[in-house]
Design an enzyme around this catalytic site. Structure first.
Site, PDB file in Angstrom:
ATOM      1  N   ASP A  56       0.810  -1.382   0.114  1.00 64.65           N
ATOM      2  CA  ASP A  56      -0.041  -0.001  -0.081  1.00 64.65           C
ATOM      3  C   ASP A  56       0.959   1.159  -0.051  1.00 64.65           C
ATOM      4  OD1 ASP A  56      -2.235  -1.444   0.051  1.00 64.65           O
ATOM      5  OD2 ASP A  56      -2.394  -1.488   2.373  1.00 64.65           O
ATOM      6  N   ASP A  64     -13.533  -3.672  -2.021  1.00 63.49           N
ATOM      7  CA  ASP A  64     -13.345  -3.539  -0.286  1.00 63.49           C
ATOM      8  C   ASP A  64     -14.897  -3.510   0.006  1.00 63.49           C
ATOM      9  OD1 ASP A  64     -10.602  -3.212  -0.998  1.00 63.49           O
ATOM     10  OD2 ASP A  64     -10.989  -0.650  -1.429  1.00 63.49           O
TER      11      ASP A  64
END
Length: 270
Positions: free
Chosen positions: A11, A130
């Site tokens: 990330d 997500d």
């Protein structure tokens, strides 16, 4: 049975690897290029690179970091964050990515999935989902009434975009089925509730989605023990398991995960 993949996730925010809990409270975890090199040495099967603020900041993915990473490693590289057009997909692939991950843009423009699959092949198109548990209601401002009708309102899990910040009123299971029908060759499924908590993958959500789609599903969000990796595969039917903090902060090496899974009878590349 095909070998199960172990995938570290980078990330990236402002050119650095970061990791948070439930998508917030980010902590610096190093340089993406150096991290990718380390994980390749440890036996990673792939690398996922997610520019986690590109969509919410309305900017392009950091191509220079992607290029540097791709030039350094010889593993398959998936890149996501801020990819909104076919030209963006082309740019990532031409700078070394093997696959692109679509999330926010896929919700805003589902045709992008089909256009990308038609031009570059379904094997290049990953849709990242997500999702968060819901009680059957949503405070979201639905993105598109026609899309809601096709996919359905959230039943138990709701889709979020913009780096997990924005609910969109879509049922995660219905959305998974829909994106596969549009041409997604793989799903990256992240539990927002479990992200960074080390409490284990959301096995129920995994099972619901792997049961409904015929493409590989990558489990993400919650790995904290070796057993969690095994549960995602053995109980959740995941084709691959992705983790970040347990690798970034040295709790486990990828070789440890693979050796553990091999002892449990899971086929892995060692």
């Amino acid at each position: 049975m095909l070998a199960k993949r172990i995938i570290p996730c980078l990330d990236v925010n402002a050119g650095r690897v970061v990791k948070g809990i439930n998508f917030v409270n980010l902590t610096d975890a190093g340089d993406p290029v150096e991290s990718a090199k380390l994980y390749e040495k440890e036996g990673a099967d792939e690398i996922v690179f997610l520019d986690i603020t590109a969509s919410v900041d309305n900017r392009a993915t950091m191509v220079n970091v992607v290029r540097r990473t791709a030039e350094t490693i010889f593993l398959p590289l998936t890149v996501g964050g801020g990819i909104r057009t076919v030209d963006d997909i082309r740019r990532m692939l031409s700078n070394g990515a093997d696959k692109v991950s679509l999330n926010t843009a896929a919700v805003r423009d589902p045709d992008l999935i089909s256009r990308g699959a038609e031009e570059f092949g379904v094997q290049c198109i990953v849709v990242a989902i997500d999702a968060k548990r819901t009680n059957g209601t949503s405070d979201a401002q639905p993105a598109d009434a026609e899309l809601i009708e096709k996919v359905g309102h959230p039943v138990e899990y709701e889709v979020y975009v913009n780096g997990g910040r924005t609910p969109v009123g879509l049922d995660a299971v219905g959305w998974a089925k829909y994106v596969v029908a549009r041409g997604a060759g793989e799903i990256l499924l992240t539990s927002i509730d479990r992200d960074g908590t080390n409490s284990g993958y959301d096995i129920d959500m995994l099972k619901r989605i792997t049961k409904e789609v015929n493409v590989p599903v990558i489990a993400s969000g919650g790995a904290g023990t070796l057993e969690h990796f095994y549960e995602a595969i053995a109980e959740g039917n995941a084709d691959a398991v992705l983790a970040a903090s347990v690798f970034h902060f040295g709790k486990f090496k990828i070789t440890e995960v693979k050796n553990y899974l091999s002892r449990k009878g899971v086929p892995v590349r060692i």
